[in-house]
Write a protein that holds these residues in place. Structure first.
Motif, mmCIF file in Angstrom:
data_model
loop_
_atom_site.group_PDB
_atom_site.id
_atom_site.type_symbol
_atom_site.label_atom_id
_atom_site.label_comp_id
_atom_site.label_asym_id
_atom_site.label_seq_id
_atom_site.Cartn_x
_atom_site.Cartn_y
_atom_site.Cartn_z
ATOM 1 N N VAL A 177 -21.220 112.290 84.842
ATOM 2 C CA VAL A 177 -22.595 112.886 85.806
ATOM 3 C C VAL A 177 -22.933 114.424 85.487
ATOM 4 O O VAL A 177 -23.869 114.730 84.978
ATOM 5 C CB VAL A 177 -21.870 113.075 87.161
ATOM 6 C CG1 VAL A 177 -22.901 113.908 87.997
ATOM 7 C CG2 VAL A 177 -21.733 111.649 87.704
ATOM 8 N N THR A 218 -18.671 118.334 89.717
ATOM 9 C CA THR A 218 -18.917 116.875 88.947
ATOM 10 C C THR A 218 -17.652 116.674 88.516
ATOM 11 O O THR A 218 -17.552 115.811 87.520
ATOM 12 C CB THR A 218 -20.081 117.007 87.977
ATOM 13 O OG1 THR A 218 -19.784 117.859 86.931
ATOM 14 C CG2 THR A 218 -21.210 116.853 88.785
ATOM 15 N N ILE A 253 -25.273 110.859 94.241
ATOM 16 C CA ILE A 253 -26.091 110.467 92.952
ATOM 17 C C ILE A 253 -25.704 109.011 92.728
ATOM 18 O O ILE A 253 -24.736 108.467 92.639
ATOM 19 C CB ILE A 253 -25.461 111.495 91.788
ATOM 20 C CG1 ILE A 253 -26.551 111.095 90.624
ATOM 21 C CG2 ILE A 253 -24.099 111.289 91.561
ATOM 22 C CD1 ILE A 253 -26.306 112.168 89.421
ATOM 23 N N VAL A 270 -26.370 106.763 89.316
ATOM 24 C CA VAL A 270 -26.656 107.094 88.016
ATOM 25 C C VAL A 270 -26.181 106.128 87.023
ATOM 26 O O VAL A 270 -26.898 105.983 86.036
ATOM 27 C CB VAL A 270 -26.460 108.499 87.642
ATOM 28 C CG1 VAL A 270 -24.943 108.956 87.645
ATOM 29 C CG2 VAL A 270 -27.208 108.969 86.504
ATOM 30 N N SER A 292 -23.454 106.868 84.337
ATOM 31 C CA SER A 292 -23.222 107.509 83.208
ATOM 32 C C SER A 292 -21.964 107.883 82.872
ATOM 33 O O SER A 292 -21.180 107.942 83.579
ATOM 34 C CB SER A 292 -23.833 108.889 83.547
ATOM 35 O OG SER A 292 -24.121 109.878 82.328
ATOM 36 N N HIS A 321 -26.186 107.386 79.169
ATOM 37 C CA HIS A 321 -26.543 106.961 80.596
ATOM 38 C C HIS A 321 -27.092 105.566 80.459
ATOM 39 O O HIS A 321 -28.179 105.232 79.814
ATOM 40 C CB HIS A 321 -27.709 107.923 80.664
ATOM 41 C CG HIS A 321 -28.441 107.716 81.929
ATOM 42 N ND1 HIS A 321 -29.929 107.612 82.169
ATOM 43 C CD2 HIS A 321 -28.023 107.374 83.341
ATOM 44 C CE1 HIS A 321 -30.342 107.430 83.299
ATOM 45 N NE2 HIS A 321 -29.210 107.103 84.047
#
Ligand SMILES: NC(=O)C1=CN([C@@H]2O[C@H](COP(=O)(O)OP(=O)(O)OC[C@H]3O[C@@H](n4cnc5c(N)ncnc54)[C@H](OP(=O)(O)O)[C@@H]3O)[C@@H](O)[C@H]2O)C=CC1
Ligand SMILES: CC(C)(CO)C(=O)C(=O)O
Length: 306
Positions: free
Chosen positions: A18, A79, A129, A131, A133, A148
């Motif tokens: 992230v 993160t 979030i 995502v 990734s 990603h």
């Protein structure tokens, strides 16, 4: 300093899946980005961050890297994983932050309290979030490589007691950098909406070591039971969610999708089991909501890790 400048300076604690992606995107769109990391990772980061993404393309970004925050910034994004949060936070001394917003992107629902106790309620605004990734393993030299794999990068920044204008400026910076970012009014909702989706997905994919596509077919009954339990806990916490909508979302995901907890299990890394499954069970207990499927899965995953 307040986060109203047109190009906020952003510190990022934890340049993994992230953090590395957000650092690279913000740097590419012209922000000064300082990644805070362990010495070896900071060295690798000085070689840049290489992103491979279906959505954002393949590109390399330049970031600064240090082992500790030494100057005020506009925002500090947190993160790291829950399992390393306490150790990592020593790199962000409260006195060095100036007026910066502290914005955690961790999965789970309990970490904002830890951060508020350390930095003050007015500084901290939680984020969720979506995502998928991943930071690829490296031999220690740069660049850091981030893959990603999903077509989305959606961020909800939850307004609370933190500076609203600063949060809007951060949402704008993240959106201009390519993410889909917005400020939402309710932190409980933002975190529990994510938790309601994540907990069943993470617990079942980790327990069975299967990607989502196989979990949703081979373990359908358990998935439905767990989704119903999680929705009941979420509702009791103040965030009504629709179990049928959650199931429809799982069904729409590519079958090969894996959770980050499952990737951690595969790599032999510590799991965020307590931050996700543990927090779910603590909330169920507080509100008197039965959660037998979740309790069994948490027990079995913990036993498998011992
Ligand atoms: N990956 C994803 O798609 C998603 C993840 N999340 C959540 O976001 C959070 C972060 O996940 P993710 O990015 O996948 O995690 P990663 O494991 O990829 O990255 C965590 C980073 O934290 C760093 N770190 C660990 N300990 C320290 C320390 N003591 N000091 C400084 N840095 C440290 C690691 O650095 P080092 O390389 O040196 O070990 C690593 O770069 C988790 O809570 C996760 O659940 C939420 C949504 C999606
Ligand atoms: C479900 C997903 C991939 C969404 O971002 C996630 O948060 C995780 O696996 O930890």
């Amino acid at each position: 300093m307040t986060l109203t400048t047109s190009r906020p300076t952003v510190a990022i604690l934890g340049a993994g899946g992230v953090g590395g992606l957000l650092a690279a995107l913000l740097s590419r769109s012209g922000h000064r980005v300082v990644c805070l990391a362990r010495e070896a990772t900071a060295d690798a980061l000085r070689g840049g961050i290489e992103v491979r993404s279906r959505r954002f393309g393949d590109f390399r970004a330049v970031v600064e890297a240090d082992t500790e925050l030494r100057e005020p910034v506009d925002a500090c994004l947190i993160t790291v994983k829950h399992t390393t949060l306490d150790a990592a936070l020593t790199r962000v001394p409260p006195a060095a932050l100036g007026d910066a917003l502290v914005v955690p992107f961790l999965n789970g629902v309990e970490h904002p309290a830890t951060l508020r106790a350390r930095y003050g309620a007015d500084r901290v605004a939680a984020a969720a979030i979506r995502v998928e990734s991943t930071r690829l393993p490296s031999a220690g030299t740069g660049p850091v490589v981030i893959e990603h794999g999903s077509p989305f990068a959606e961020i909800d920044l939850a307004a609370g007691t933190a500076d609203r204008a600063g949060l809007e400026a951060l949402a704008k910076a993240l959106s201009e950098a390519g993410a889909t970012a917005r400020v939402v009014p309710d932190e409980t909702r933002a975190l529990w909406e994510k938790m309601s989706f994540l907990a069943p997905f993470a617990l079942l994919t980790t327990r069975y070591g299967l990607p989502l596509g196989e979990v949703r077919t081979r373990h359908r009954e358990e998935l439905e039971g767990l989704v119903a339990e999680t929705a009941a806990v979420s509702r009791a916490c103040g965030c009504p969610v629709d179990p049928a909508a959650a199931l429809a979302r799982y069904d729409a995901f590519p079958p090969e999708t894996k959770s980050s907890m499952q990737r951690d299990a595969e790599a032999g890394r510590p799991l965020e089991l307590d931050a996700i499954g543990g927090a779910l069970l603590r909330a169920a207990d507080r509100h008197g909501v039965p959660a037998p499927v979740a309790a069994r899965l948490v027990r079995e995953i913990a036993a498998a890790g011992q």
